[in-house]
Design a protein around this motif. Structure first.
Motif, PDB file in Angstrom:
ATOM      1  N   LEU A   2       0.826  -1.158  -0.078  1.00  0.00           N
ATOM      2  CA  LEU A   2      -0.024   0.060   0.039  1.00  0.00           C
ATOM      3  C   LEU A   2       0.980   1.202  -0.004  1.00  0.00           C
ATOM      4  O   LEU A   2       1.810   1.344   0.763  1.00  0.00           O
ATOM      5  CB  LEU A   2      -0.992   0.082   1.328  1.00  0.00           C
ATOM      6  N   THR A   3       0.311   2.396  -0.643  1.00  0.00           N
ATOM      7  CA  THR A   3       1.077   3.701  -0.573  1.00  0.00           C
ATOM      8  C   THR A   3       0.614   4.245   0.619  1.00  0.00           C
ATOM      9  O   THR A   3      -0.294   3.775   1.156  1.00  0.00           O
ATOM     10  CB  THR A   3       0.503   4.322  -1.924  1.00  0.00           C
ATOM     11  N   PRO A   4       1.495   5.418   1.209  1.00  0.00           N
ATOM     12  CA  PRO A   4       0.902   5.876   2.300  1.00  0.00           C
ATOM     13  C   PRO A   4      -0.529   6.664   2.027  1.00  0.00           C
ATOM     14  O   PRO A   4      -1.287   6.644   2.916  1.00  0.00           O
ATOM     15  CB  PRO A   4       2.018   7.234   2.408  1.00  0.00           C
ATOM     16  N   ARG A   5      -0.794   6.954   0.826  1.00  0.00           N
ATOM     17  CA  ARG A   5      -2.199   7.439   0.685  1.00  0.00           C
ATOM     18  C   ARG A   5      -3.498   6.442   0.709  1.00  0.00           C
ATOM     19  O   ARG A   5      -4.224   6.344   1.392  1.00  0.00           O
ATOM     20  CB  ARG A   5      -2.380   8.341  -0.699  1.00  0.00           C
TER      21      ARG A   5
ATOM     22  N   ALA B 291      -7.421   3.234   6.781  1.00  0.00           N
ATOM     23  CA  ALA B 291      -7.592   3.589   8.068  1.00  0.00           C
ATOM     24  C   ALA B 291      -9.068   4.283   8.281  1.00  0.00           C
ATOM     25  O   ALA B 291      -9.699   3.704   9.212  1.00  0.00           O
ATOM     26  CB  ALA B 291      -6.626   4.432   8.567  1.00  0.00           C
ATOM     27  N   LEU B 292      -9.404   5.016   7.320  1.00  0.00           N
ATOM     28  CA  LEU B 292     -10.611   5.792   7.449  1.00  0.00           C
ATOM     29  C   LEU B 292     -11.833   4.802   7.027  1.00  0.00           C
ATOM     30  O   LEU B 292     -12.900   4.690   7.558  1.00  0.00           O
ATOM     31  CB  LEU B 292     -10.701   6.895   6.432  1.00  0.00           C
ATOM     32  N   LEU B 293     -11.426   3.852   6.088  1.00  0.00           N
ATOM     33  CA  LEU B 293     -12.465   3.011   5.640  1.00  0.00           C
ATOM     34  C   LEU B 293     -12.564   1.845   6.842  1.00  0.00           C
ATOM     35  O   LEU B 293     -13.895   1.631   7.127  1.00  0.00           O
ATOM     36  CB  LEU B 293     -11.949   2.012   4.618  1.00  0.00           C
ATOM     37  N   LEU B 294     -11.770   1.617   7.742  1.00  0.00           N
ATOM     38  CA  LEU B 294     -11.840   0.485   8.923  1.00  0.00           C
ATOM     39  C   LEU B 294     -12.668   1.331  10.072  1.00  0.00           C
ATOM     40  O   LEU B 294     -13.290   0.746  10.812  1.00  0.00           O
ATOM     41  CB  LEU B 294     -10.554   0.403   9.644  1.00  0.00           C
ATOM     42  N   GLN B 295     -12.938   2.753   9.651  1.00  0.00           N
ATOM     43  CA  GLN B 295     -13.619   3.523  10.758  1.00  0.00           C
ATOM     44  C   GLN B 295     -15.315   3.573  10.435  1.00  0.00           C
ATOM     45  O   GLN B 295     -16.092   4.171  11.070  1.00  0.00           O
ATOM     46  CB  GLN B 295     -13.253   4.894  11.179  1.00  0.00           C
ATOM     47  N   GLY B 296     -15.492   2.903   9.209  1.00  0.00           N
ATOM     48  CA  GLY B 296     -17.003   2.991   8.561  1.00  0.00           C
ATOM     49  C   GLY B 296     -17.068   4.096   7.884  1.00  0.00           C
ATOM     50  O   GLY B 296     -18.325   4.177   7.657  1.00  0.00           O
ATOM     51  N   LYS B 297     -16.200   4.975   7.413  1.00  0.00           N
ATOM     52  CA  LYS B 297     -16.534   6.051   6.955  1.00  0.00           C
ATOM     53  C   LYS B 297     -16.929   6.060   5.441  1.00  0.00           C
ATOM     54  O   LYS B 297     -16.095   5.491   4.926  1.00  0.00           O
ATOM     55  CB  LYS B 297     -15.465   7.069   7.055  1.00  0.00           C
ATOM     56  N   PRO B 298     -17.864   6.693   4.807  1.00  0.00           N
ATOM     57  CA  PRO B 298     -17.976   6.588   3.520  1.00  0.00           C
ATOM     58  C   PRO B 298     -17.166   7.525   2.797  1.00  0.00           C
ATOM     59  O   PRO B 298     -16.317   8.039   2.881  1.00  0.00           O
ATOM     60  CB  PRO B 298     -19.679   7.191   3.443  1.00  0.00           C
ATOM     61  N   ASN B 299     -16.967   6.971   1.268  1.00  0.00           N
ATOM     62  CA  ASN B 299     -16.263   7.675   0.303  1.00  0.00           C
ATOM     63  C   ASN B 299     -16.204   9.235   0.553  1.00  0.00           C
ATOM     64  O   ASN B 299     -14.991   9.837   0.503  1.00  0.00           O
ATOM     65  CB  ASN B 299     -16.415   7.034  -1.109  1.00  0.00           C
TER      66      ASN B 299
ATOM     67  N   ILE C 194     -14.410  10.288   3.574  1.00  0.00           N
ATOM     68  CA  ILE C 194     -12.883  10.137   3.297  1.00  0.00           C
ATOM     69  C   ILE C 194     -12.274  11.119   2.289  1.00  0.00           C
ATOM     70  O   ILE C 194     -11.376  11.669   2.744  1.00  0.00           O
ATOM     71  CB  ILE C 194     -12.640   8.631   2.875  1.00  0.00           C
ATOM     72  N   ALA C 195     -13.180  11.533   1.315  1.00  0.00           N
ATOM     73  CA  ALA C 195     -12.508  12.328   0.282  1.00  0.00           C
ATOM     74  C   ALA C 195     -12.492  13.816   1.186  1.00  0.00           C
ATOM     75  O   ALA C 195     -11.507  14.725   0.976  1.00  0.00           O
ATOM     76  CB  ALA C 195     -13.533  12.476  -0.702  1.00  0.00           C
TER      77      ALA C 195
ATOM     78  N   VAL D 154     -10.616   8.796  -4.355  1.00  0.00           N
ATOM     79  CA  VAL D 154     -10.915   7.617  -3.188  1.00  0.00           C
ATOM     80  C   VAL D 154     -11.251   6.378  -3.814  1.00  0.00           C
ATOM     81  O   VAL D 154     -11.080   5.249  -3.272  1.00  0.00           O
ATOM     82  CB  VAL D 154     -11.844   8.342  -2.184  1.00  0.00           C
ATOM     83  N   LYS D 155     -12.348   6.404  -4.701  1.00  0.00           N
ATOM     84  CA  LYS D 155     -12.759   5.085  -5.148  1.00  0.00           C
ATOM     85  C   LYS D 155     -11.873   4.277  -5.802  1.00  0.00           C
ATOM     86  O   LYS D 155     -11.695   3.003  -5.398  1.00  0.00           O
ATOM     87  CB  LYS D 155     -13.827   5.419  -6.154  1.00  0.00           C
ATOM     88  N   ASP D 156     -10.728   4.863  -6.327  1.00  0.00           N
ATOM     89  CA  ASP D 156      -9.505   4.335  -6.939  1.00  0.00           C
ATOM     90  C   ASP D 156      -8.523   3.738  -5.881  1.00  0.00           C
ATOM     91  O   ASP D 156      -8.296   2.725  -5.899  1.00  0.00           O
ATOM     92  CB  ASP D 156      -8.752   5.198  -7.842  1.00  0.00           C
ATOM     93  N   HIS D 157      -8.623   4.507  -4.707  1.00  0.00           N
ATOM     94  CA  HIS D 157      -7.838   3.885  -3.772  1.00  0.00           C
ATOM     95  C   HIS D 157      -8.372   2.856  -2.936  1.00  0.00           C
ATOM     96  O   HIS D 157      -7.698   1.819  -2.563  1.00  0.00           O
ATOM     97  CB  HIS D 157      -7.349   5.302  -2.669  1.00  0.00           C
ATOM     98  N   VAL D 158      -9.660   3.068  -2.693  1.00  0.00           N
ATOM     99  CA  VAL D 158     -10.509   1.924  -2.012  1.00  0.00           C
ATOM    100  C   VAL D 158     -10.359   0.555  -2.784  1.00  0.00           C
ATOM    101  O   VAL D 158     -10.000  -0.421  -2.236  1.00  0.00           O
ATOM    102  CB  VAL D 158     -11.914   2.262  -1.920  1.00  0.00           C
ATOM    103  N   ALA D 159     -10.441   0.654  -4.171  1.00  0.00           N
ATOM    104  CA  ALA D 159     -10.420  -0.555  -4.974  1.00  0.00           C
ATOM    105  C   ALA D 159      -8.844  -1.199  -5.085  1.00  0.00           C
ATOM    106  O   ALA D 159      -8.792  -2.331  -5.010  1.00  0.00           O
ATOM    107  CB  ALA D 159     -10.610  -0.123  -6.351  1.00  0.00           C
ATOM    108  N   ALA D 160      -7.902  -0.170  -4.844  1.00  0.00           N
ATOM    109  CA  ALA D 160      -6.577  -0.819  -4.863  1.00  0.00           C
ATOM    110  C   ALA D 160      -6.467  -1.264  -3.391  1.00  0.00           C
ATOM    111  O   ALA D 160      -5.537  -2.435  -3.370  1.00  0.00           O
ATOM    112  CB  ALA D 160      -5.309   0.280  -5.027  1.00  0.00           C
TER     113      ALA D 160
END
Length: 238
Positions: free
Chosen positions: A167-170, A176-184, A187-188, A198-204
């Motif tokens: 994973l990249t730093p971003r 980390a935010l996804l694990l807190q249950g936050k929507p895209n 997070i954005a 954000v969608k691209d990062h989540v997919a990665a």
């Protein structure tokens, strides 16, 4: 520390209360036998540090009450303690915001481990090899098995465990935010990124974890953290 137990079976409620009190002398444990009692107790005193919730209550559906508690008391960690050990119930509970799921047939030590992990900021799920009843649930299990089970810090910061995922730093920030249950969208906003980025990062992140959904990602990372949680409290006499 104050713990609220919600279970409509008096014997189980009493047993749970004894077990939880054995975790430390500084614990105040309150047991209630219904959703109505839970609501009234929290309305009078919302300052609880943890709630343990049974899914089968006489006056409410446990999933509905879980949703209600997460909405009304977002800072209150809720751990499901259930007679069920179906993977679908585990996944649904985590998806609705539970910080852990402990089958009632689990050992006392497993309960201790789960509560320590939750109180140190992690998410606990039981071994996912049990209770699979459909091809869909088996697929969930197969996806989780692809994850490298290395310890990572409970705060989900950049560690050797996550580094092995590439994973990249971003992407780590997004995880980390996804694990807190936050929507895209949220997070954005927090990371000052576009929703599409954000969608691209989540997919990665999902690809790196070898899973297909956000809920699977939470379950996978929680499995990775279970061996590395720093104990939040000790059992009496330890």
């Amino acid at each position: 520390m104050k713990v609220l137990l919600i279970d409509d079976h008096p014997l189980i409620l009493s047993a749970l209360k004894s077990v939880i009190q054995g975790l430390g002398d500084d614990l105040e444990v309150v047991g209630v036998g219904s959703a109505a009692e839970a609501r009234a107790t929290l309305a009078l005193d919302p300052d609880y540090d943890l709630a343990l919730l049974d899914l089968q209550l006489g006056d409410a559906n446990g999933f509905d009450l879980l949703t209600e508690l997460r909405r009304a008391y977002p800072a209150l960690p809720v751990v499901i303690v259930s007679a069920s050990d179906r993977a679908s119930d585990v996944i649904r509970s985590i998806d609705l915001g539970a910080m852990g799921f402990v089958p009632k047939r689990s050992s006392t030590e497993m309960l201790f481990e789960a509560l320590r992990l939750v109180m140190s900021g992690g998410i606990y799920v039981p071994p996912m090899a049990m209770g699979l009843e459909s091809a869909e649930e088996a697929a969930e299990q197969d996806a989780l098995r692809t994850v490298t089970h290395e310890a990572v810090h409970s705060a989900y910061q950049s560690t050797p465990g996550l580094a092995t995922l590439g994973l990249t730093p971003r992407q780590t920030d997004v995880l980390a935010l996804l694990l807190q249950g936050k929507p895209n969208k949220l997070i954005a906003r927090e990371l000052n990124l576009s929703v599409e980025t954000v969608k691209d990062h989540v997919a990665a992140v999902l690809r790196a974890l070898g899973v297909n959904s956000r809920t699977q990602a939470v379950l996978a990372v929680s499995q990775m953290t279970q061996g590395n949680a720093s104990p939040g409290w000790k059992r009496s006499g330890q």
